[in-house]
Design an enzyme around this catalytic site. Structure first.
Site, mmCIF file in Angstrom:
data_model
loop_
_atom_site.group_PDB
_atom_site.id
_atom_site.type_symbol
_atom_site.label_atom_id
_atom_site.label_comp_id
_atom_site.label_asym_id
_atom_site.label_seq_id
_atom_site.Cartn_x
_atom_site.Cartn_y
_atom_site.Cartn_z
ATOM 1 N N LEU A 15 -2.289 43.260 -14.169
ATOM 2 C CA LEU A 15 -0.924 43.829 -14.495
ATOM 3 C C LEU A 15 0.219 43.502 -13.470
ATOM 4 O O LEU A 15 -0.112 43.985 -12.137
ATOM 5 C CB LEU A 15 -1.187 45.435 -14.675
ATOM 6 C CG LEU A 15 -2.223 45.734 -15.747
ATOM 7 C CD1 LEU A 15 -2.140 47.434 -15.865
ATOM 8 C CD2 LEU A 15 -1.976 45.206 -17.123
ATOM 9 N N ASP A 16 1.107 43.034 -13.971
ATOM 10 C CA ASP A 16 2.242 42.868 -12.981
ATOM 11 C C ASP A 16 3.088 44.082 -13.148
ATOM 12 O O ASP A 16 2.753 45.060 -13.418
ATOM 13 C CB ASP A 16 3.198 41.504 -13.444
ATOM 14 C CG ASP A 16 3.775 41.714 -14.839
ATOM 15 O OD1 ASP A 16 3.772 42.922 -15.494
ATOM 16 O OD2 ASP A 16 4.282 40.825 -15.317
#
Lengths: 82, 536
Positions: free
Chosen positions: A37-38
């Site tokens: 997940l960025d």
């Protein structure tokens, strides 16, 4: 303790955002390195959680949530009767 | 015999010759306007500044910068979040006669040390005299990496005199292209900066009755020229929010529009899509909203439809969301869609592409075929000419002469001119864009091959349109000896090093990627061959 239904809903949100099947997500997974997940999707994760459970989570709390276990303890602290 | 088709060349209307020529002059005029101008912070704890207070703040930053050794002609890096410090220090640098060098501010400060280290190549190019930043960053480390003074506070009282920059002096370096290891800074003069801003103001028909509401990072060309600076020129109120606040609570951005009768904003395509999808409970009237520019990444018709479907019932006009095209090398805007001149989408092999309108006042665009202007309808490289073009890439003669040919900027983007409209059909050939941020494929490929310990292997990063925006793909050759989970390993390494999420990881056998005779991976061919293997 988080009840089973809440636990399932949180893992469902995690799975939707990371495209990792819920049964493969482990409590000690890191949101960035393990689930990919960025910063945008981590933020969206906390945002979805806050909306689904009607919580008012602030930015500092959101950026400090970097692992699945931190997310669960955030839920435990903040969701009434979770 | 058929008449030959018209040429793929468009010229915008003339740019009205109005003062001011520099943003510093605009700031001085702003200071004479009464009333609140800048609004910072969340709705319940807002800090409000008049134009005169912003000028005083800029002078106090100018004083602090001068005390730190900044002189006319120097450069000042800004490593700051979206608040009054950025606004003050940006103009403070200008008032000291220096150019501002905005640097990306991370959403999270958890790995501040790594962030500083990653800036080392950029500081090597930018050669700044001072860095203005938040005390959260390690001052000693930052000073060592930047080889510059580190300033974290404005002076208590402004002393000394303002510099009135010459229009041909450098106002800004925009480091938004190039890889992180070989950064390139587009050098923008004061004349170019104000030309760009005035062109956007003329196109958007701004008046002092407008109200801007922006969460876009000020270090980004769209957040700076497209967010902050038009309100400076016209003196209309500006509500500054933060990217973190938008990402966590997209509804607060839309709510602010309703609360303050906001009229204009710009944002990347993903943000409009996010707002349409994520804002569940909304009460308010959006009928004052005139302009929402959708740019900085490929514009999807589905995004515009979804946003209107979500907020149309709250008074949002269908004409608000307008596709736009711009790039840091032209300061910012090149073209903005004008709903008074409606145009159908064009369809390429990959997707349906909305028009970005005609060129802005003072801007010309053309599409080439075999190095000369092609016919309408032909897809080819887009060139731009305007008064807001960069002077070149700062201290990079080779990259500058490749980018600028006879006064035209080679954008690196592909497009079509059709019926007086520009369509941007392909991205800058080297850059990948995700969530509004640009990445160089080389950086992703390097991290990917390192992560599977495949020194001799190749990788190719590219993006393809998906059902929900663009999807970032990396294909990597994995040696037989590698035993881990390829997707997790590669995705995790890229995330850790570059902060970007790869949507699809394709594991290939060694030697599977197409290569040149010298062994370099042919990225474009690889993308064309592999796109069919990216499903879902």
């Amino acid at each position: 303790m988080i009840d089973a239904a809440t636990h399932t809903r949180i893992f469902k949100i995690l799975s939707d955002l990371s495209a990792v099947p819920a049964e493969q997500i482990k409590v000690d997974d890191r949101l960035r390195e393990d689930l990919g997940l960025d910063s945008v999707s981590s933020m969206e994760l906390v945002s979805m959680l806050s909306e689904e459970f009607n919580l008012d989570i602030e930015l500092e709390e959101a950026v400090a949530t970097t692992t699945v276990s931190a997310l669960l303890s955030l839920a435990e602290r903040r969701i009434p009767n979770a | 015999m058929l008449p030959s088709p018209p040429l793929a060349s468009l010229t915008g209307p003339p740019l009205a010759a109005v003062a001011p020529v520099t943003l510093v002059e605009a700031l001085h005029r702003l200071a004479e306007r009464p009333g609140p101008w800048l609004h910072v912070g969340p709705g319940n704890a807002q800090r409000v500044y008049t134009g005169a207070e912003v000028l005083d703040l800029a002078r106090r930053w100018r004083t602090a910068l001068t005390e730190a050794g900044v002189r006319r002609g120097d450069r000042v890096a800004l490593l700051l979040p979206n608040d009054e410090r950025f606004v003050g220090a940006f103009f403070g640098a200008h008032l000291a006669g220096a150019a501002a060098v905005p640097l990306s501010w991370p959403v999270s400060l958890l790995d501040a040390g790594r962030k500083i280290e990653a800036l080392r190549p950029l500081f090597g190019v930018a050669d700044v005299r001072a860095v203005v930043t938040d005390p959260a960053f390690d001052k000693a480390m930052l000073g060592e990496v930047a080889q510059a003074a580190v300033v974290t506070e404005p002076a208590g009282v402004a002393t000394g005199a303002d510099v009135a920059p010459d229009p041909e002096e450098t106002a800004l370096l925009q480091f938004t292209s190039g890889s992180t290891s070989l950064p390139r800074g587009a050098e923008i003069t004061h004349r170019a900066l104000s030309t760009c801003v005035r062109s956007m103001c003329q196109q958007n028909e701004f008046t002092d009755g407008d109200v801007g509401v922006s969460w876009l990072p000020l270090f980004h060309d769209m957040g700076l020229a497209g967010g902050l600076l038009c309100p400076v020129v016209f003196g209309f109120p500006f509500h500054l929010m933060t990217p973190g606040e938008f990402l966590l609570h997209p509804g607060r951005w839309i709510q602010r529009f309703a609360d303050v009768r906001g009229t204009c904003a710009a944002a990347p395509d993903f943000a409009w899509r996010l707002a349409a999808r994520r804002v569940l409970n909304f009460k308010g009237d959006l009928s004052a909203w005139r302009i929402g520019l959708d740019g900085a990444e490929p514009v999807h018709r589905s995004t515009m439809d979804a946003f209107f479907a979500r907020f149309g019932p709250h008074g949002l006009a269908e004409t608000v969301l307008k596709p736009a095209y711009g790039l840091a090398e032209n300061t910012l805007a090149v073209a903005i869609y004008d709903p008074r001149r409606p145009a159908p989408d064009v369809t390429t092999s990959l997707r349906s592409v909305p028009s970005v309108g005609g060129p802005l006042p003072g801007v010309s665009v053309r599409v080439l075929r075999d190095g000369v202007v092609g016919p309408e309808g032909h897809e080819g490289p887009i060139q731009v000419r305007s008064g807001s073009l960069m002077r070149g890439y700062f201290r990079n003669e080779a990259a500058s002469s490749a980018a600028l040919t006879d006064g035209w900027l080679n954008t690196g983007d592909l497009g079509v001119v059709q019926g007086g409209q520009l369509y941007v059909t392909g991205r800058a050939k080297e850059m990948l864009i995700q969530n509004g941020t640009k990445f160089h494929p080389y950086d992703l490929e390097r991290v990917a091959t390192d992560s599977v310990a495949a020194a001799m292997a190749g990788a190719a990063a590219f993006s393809t349109p998906g059902a929900d925006g663009e999807r970032l793909v990396i294909a990597v050759e994995v040696p037989a000896a590698f035993s881990g989970d390829v997707t997790r390993t590669v995705r995790g390494a890229i995330m850790e090093d570059l902060g970007v999420r790869v949507d699809v990881v394709l594991a290939l056998a060694p030697g599977e990627l197409p290569r040149t005779t010298s062994g370099k991976v042919r990225r474009g061919d690889a993308a064309a061959q592999l796109v069919g293997r990216v499903d879902g």
